[in-house]
Design a protein around this motif. Structure first.
Motif, PDB file in Angstrom:
ATOM      1  N   LEU B  69     -28.407 -53.394  79.144  1.00 40.39           N
ATOM      2  CA  LEU B  69     -27.088 -53.771  79.064  1.00 40.39           C
ATOM      3  C   LEU B  69     -27.193 -54.960  78.447  1.00 40.39           C
ATOM      4  O   LEU B  69     -27.565 -54.871  77.081  1.00 40.39           O
ATOM      5  CB  LEU B  69     -25.881 -53.830  79.861  1.00 40.39           C
ATOM      6  N   PHE B  70     -28.036 -55.936  78.949  1.00 41.62           N
ATOM      7  CA  PHE B  70     -29.607 -56.762  78.614  1.00 41.62           C
ATOM      8  C   PHE B  70     -30.327 -57.760  79.007  1.00 41.62           C
ATOM      9  O   PHE B  70     -30.178 -56.659  80.390  1.00 41.62           O
ATOM     10  CB  PHE B  70     -28.773 -58.416  78.092  1.00 41.62           C
ATOM     11  N   ASP B  83     -30.358 -58.749  74.194  1.00 42.55           N
ATOM     12  CA  ASP B  83     -30.029 -56.968  74.438  1.00 42.55           C
ATOM     13  C   ASP B  83     -30.731 -56.412  74.244  1.00 42.55           C
ATOM     14  O   ASP B  83     -31.707 -56.152  73.062  1.00 42.55           O
ATOM     15  CB  ASP B  83     -28.282 -56.566  73.708  1.00 42.55           C
ATOM     16  N   ILE B  85     -30.103 -53.394  72.118  1.00 42.94           N
ATOM     17  CA  ILE B  85     -29.787 -52.352  70.449  1.00 42.94           C
ATOM     18  C   ILE B  85     -30.703 -51.891  70.045  1.00 42.94           C
ATOM     19  O   ILE B  85     -31.099 -50.915  69.191  1.00 42.94           O
ATOM     20  CB  ILE B  85     -28.692 -53.158  70.677  1.00 42.94           C
ATOM     21  N   PHE B 111     -15.224 -43.311  73.960  1.00 44.02           N
ATOM     22  CA  PHE B 111     -16.356 -44.709  73.153  1.00 44.02           C
ATOM     23  C   PHE B 111     -16.319 -45.578  72.171  1.00 44.02           C
ATOM     24  O   PHE B 111     -16.154 -46.839  72.106  1.00 44.02           O
ATOM     25  CB  PHE B 111     -17.985 -44.319  73.354  1.00 44.02           C
ATOM     26  N   LEU B 112     -15.318 -44.959  71.463  1.00 49.07           N
ATOM     27  CA  LEU B 112     -15.190 -45.587  69.841  1.00 49.07           C
ATOM     28  C   LEU B 112     -13.758 -46.265  69.762  1.00 49.07           C
ATOM     29  O   LEU B 112     -13.982 -46.392  68.954  1.00 49.07           O
ATOM     30  CB  LEU B 112     -16.143 -45.111  68.722  1.00 49.07           C
ATOM     31  N   ASP B 117     -17.496 -49.456  71.617  1.00 45.96           N
ATOM     32  CA  ASP B 117     -19.152 -49.425  72.946  1.00 45.96           C
ATOM     33  C   ASP B 117     -19.943 -50.102  71.966  1.00 45.96           C
ATOM     34  O   ASP B 117     -20.613 -48.844  72.085  1.00 45.96           O
ATOM     35  CB  ASP B 117     -18.725 -48.747  74.389  1.00 45.96           C
ATOM     36  N   VAL B 118     -20.726 -50.430  71.761  1.00 50.37           N
ATOM     37  CA  VAL B 118     -21.375 -51.030  71.111  1.00 50.37           C
ATOM     38  C   VAL B 118     -23.298 -50.289  71.716  1.00 50.37           C
ATOM     39  O   VAL B 118     -23.805 -50.033  70.145  1.00 50.37           O
ATOM     40  CB  VAL B 118     -22.240 -52.895  70.487  1.00 50.37           C
ATOM     41  N   TYR B 119     -23.172 -49.992  72.386  1.00 49.22           N
ATOM     42  CA  TYR B 119     -24.474 -49.235  72.475  1.00 49.22           C
ATOM     43  C   TYR B 119     -24.091 -47.939  72.323  1.00 49.22           C
ATOM     44  O   TYR B 119     -25.206 -47.095  71.741  1.00 49.22           O
ATOM     45  CB  TYR B 119     -24.709 -49.659  74.428  1.00 49.22           C
ATOM     46  N   ARG B 262     -26.406 -49.922  83.310  1.00 52.08           N
ATOM     47  CA  ARG B 262     -24.608 -49.455  83.349  1.00 52.08           C
ATOM     48  C   ARG B 262     -25.648 -48.104  83.865  1.00 52.08           C
ATOM     49  O   ARG B 262     -26.529 -47.856  83.117  1.00 52.08           O
ATOM     50  CB  ARG B 262     -24.572 -49.259  81.995  1.00 52.08           C
TER      51      ARG B 262
END
Lengths: 279, 334
Positions: B69-70, B83, B85, B111-112, B117-119, B262
């Motif tokens: 995640l980061f 992060d 991404i 998820f969206l 969820d940005v990932y 995660r």
């Protein structure tokens, strides 16, 4: 605008540490970045994920009132890996915070009503947020009655605030300890919270009740209030299932189809009765 | 929908163009064990063509088993958080089955739709799904019971169906079009036709309409106990499931330098719902198995309008206790 990355924590500085009870501490947290402090808002009932970098995150309700600006407080018991690491933090250490998450207590709907709080152990912290939120605008509410108990005198949290509430004429406070948990000096009640509640039933006229506690207290407390004439839609609780993400994705907190983290944590007894008892 | 044709003998040439595009290409590979798993490949010669289903689904492309995640690094005046991404590569998944394609539809909704969820969003945006219809099936396959077929197009970007010496190509999305445009000369115009006789025959195990209705009162069924008796909570069903999305968040490293991760988790694990106090709302395997199945067939329908089981059959194939999801669902909804 890009959606916010909900996994990146705010950086918080530990501004003060208060020992509440054995293994229980309250941390006052201030935002490291002023911009975060300016845009962060929350309402009573919401929770956050508190993280020690390298150890993980734990979930607690925000224990301070939104009426007290400039800081957040959390009260926790040192139990597992994360809370132990949190307990080992020192003044001015930086920890992570994600949130605020979840729904809120509908405080505006309670204007003019009598409010009853029923809680035990370290479930007082989530309600302390609501209690101060109400006391800071005291004229807007009717009678305020608080039932609070702990296993022993030593396990009571916010001892100074309990003193303060007990000395106020506009708050009725019942403090009790479980049988065997009293000390020779103890002048309060002895008995489990549900028993004290049954023996000193609150009036249900024009009243709402908020129950928070270990699951057993929620399961026993809400029916007592219901029996005493409280409408099930006027009995509130905050469920505290295990959580990881806080945003309805990780799956840990589900009760049936309900995600406690995003659909709750605040529910009415009416809603709870429709859910499986998976809390 | 645009329909194209490519000669079966030209598929390797098409595949090599995908590789040459510089994107990461994930395809089914036959392992020494005889089982087929998705992995990154460099040429068509590595790609398995004779398989019913892959061991794992391709969901890890958008929802990795372990995802950073980061990362964090303590400095003299605070903590740096970064992060990952921006490092996500463009990826093509080749050879997933239509059931798995539709699983991406569910995951995207999950998820969206709410609290995006940005990932997941970043990975999904960079993923192209090239599905291949099923010409063969086994006893565990039951896509036709959950509203799908061995030739469903839902969720995929391209669907390839082998018809003798030709491959019938359904161009489902713009991403699918972009993929065939990499080797436009290999594709000719085609007309829409029935795929039926080239697809596997899969018996219907139950009526989904009936199950969706009956499961509403199945929570208290005494059959949950019988159906979950063998389950020892290994989580193999959840890990192999193309729609299971539960995860844990764990830190790795020290308090000075490390990563927040995660990781896949499973509702069948005994610790999954356990409170710090020791209290556990779902104390036994019966409650946990019920959660899993009710989620697939009722809760996700109530929350998102989608049955989150695509009938891929993986959980049936991997279960060491021989639990069978469609038999379980039938018995608790009797």
């Amino acid at each position: 605008m890009e959606p916010k990355n909900q996994y990146i924590p705010y950086k918080m500085r530990i501004a003060s540490i208060t020992e509440e009870a054995p293994l229980v501490q309250t941390y006052r947290l201030e935002f490291v970045d002023e911009k975060d402090a300016e845009q962060f808002t929350f309402r009573a009932g919401q929770f956050a994920e508190y993280g020690v970098f390298g150890e993980g995150e734990s979930t607690f309700c925000i224990a301070s009132s939104p009426t007290r600006e400039g800081y957040l407080e959390c009260t926790f018991r040192s139990t597992g890996r994360v809370t132990k690491a949190l307990a080992n933090c020192e003044l001015n250490d930086i920890i992570g915070l994600r949130g605020p998450f979840g729904n809120t207590f509908p405080i505006e709907e309670w204007y003019g009503k009598n409010i009853v709080f029923v809680t035990g152990g370290i479930a007082l912290p989530p309600l302390r947020c609501v209690i101060w939120n109400l006391l800071d605008q005291r004229e807007k509410f009717g009678d305020i009655t608080i039932y609070y108990g702990a296993r022993s005198v030593n396990d009571l949290v916010y001892k100074e605030e309990l003193e303060e509430w007990s000395s106020r004429s506009d708050v009725k406070l019942y403090v009790t300890v479980d049988p065997g948990g009293e000390t020779p000096e103890w002048k309060g009640l002895v008995g489990f919270v549900p028993t004290v509640l049954e023996q000193n039933p609150p009036k249900s006229d024009n009243a709402v009740a908020i129950v928070a506690g270990p699951p057993i207290l929620i399961k026993m407390g809400m029916p007592i209030l219901s029996k005493n004439g409280f409408d099930n839609a006027n009995i509130y609780t905050t469920l505290e299932n295990r959580m990881k993400c806080g945003v309805g994705k990780c799956g840990h907190c589900t009760v049936g189809k309900t995600y406690v983290c995003k659909d709750g944590p605040v529910f009415t007894y009416e809603e709870v009765l429709k859910m499986p008892a998976e809390y | 929908m645009e329909i194209k044709n490519i000669k079966l003998s030209q598929l390797p040439a098409f595949f090599d163009q995908l590789i040459k595009s510089g994107k990461v290409v994930i395809a089914p590979v036959m392992k020494k064990s005889g089982k087929v798993f998705f992995e990154r490949v460099q040429s068509y010669s590595q790609v398995a063509t004779d398989y019913i289903q892959t061991g794992f689904s391709a969901k890890s492309v958008v929802f990795p088993k372990v995802e950073v995640l980061f990362s964090f690094n303590k400095t003299d005046d605070g903590i740096d958080i970064k992060d990952s991404i921006t490092d996500i590569p463009e990826t093509i998944v080749w050879g997933l089955r239509p059931c798995d394609g539709s699983a991406f539809n569910y995951m995207t909704e999950f998820f969206l739709k709410e609290n995006p969820d940005v990932y997941y969003a970043a990975r999904k945006a960079k993923t192209t799904l090239i599905a291949i219809s099923c010409a063969k099936a086994d006893d565990a396959c039951f896509c036709t019971s959950v509203g799908l077929t061995p030739g469903s197009t839902e969720g995929s970007d391209l669907l390839l169906t082998t018809m003798g010496e030709d491959v019938y190509v359904e161009v489902i999305t713009e991403k699918g079009k972009a993929a065939i445009d990499l080797s436009a000369s290999l594709f000719s115009v085609n007309e829409e036709r029935s795929k039926e006789k080239y697809l596997a025959k899969i018996d219907t195990k139950f009526s989904l309409t009936e199950i969706k209705e009956r499961i509403k009162t199945a929570y208290d069924s005494a059959e949950w106990k019988n159906e979950s008796m063998g389950c020892f909570g290994c989580g193999a069903c959840a890990f192999s499931c193309p729609t299971c999305t539960c995860f844990d968040i764990q830190d790795e490293g020290t308090q000075n330098k490390g990563q927040r991760l995660r990781c896949w988790d499973a509702c069948g694990f005994g610790q999954f719902t356990k409170h710090a106090s020791g209290h556990n709302p779902k104390t036994n395997q019966t409650q946990r198995r019920r959660q899993r199945l009710m989620h697939k067939f009722q809760y996700s329908v109530e929350n998102l309008g989608i049955v989150s089981c695509v009938g891929c059959g993986r959980c049936i194939r991997v279960c060491p206790a021989h639990l069978n999801i469609f038999e379980n669902i039938l018995s608790v909804t009797q």
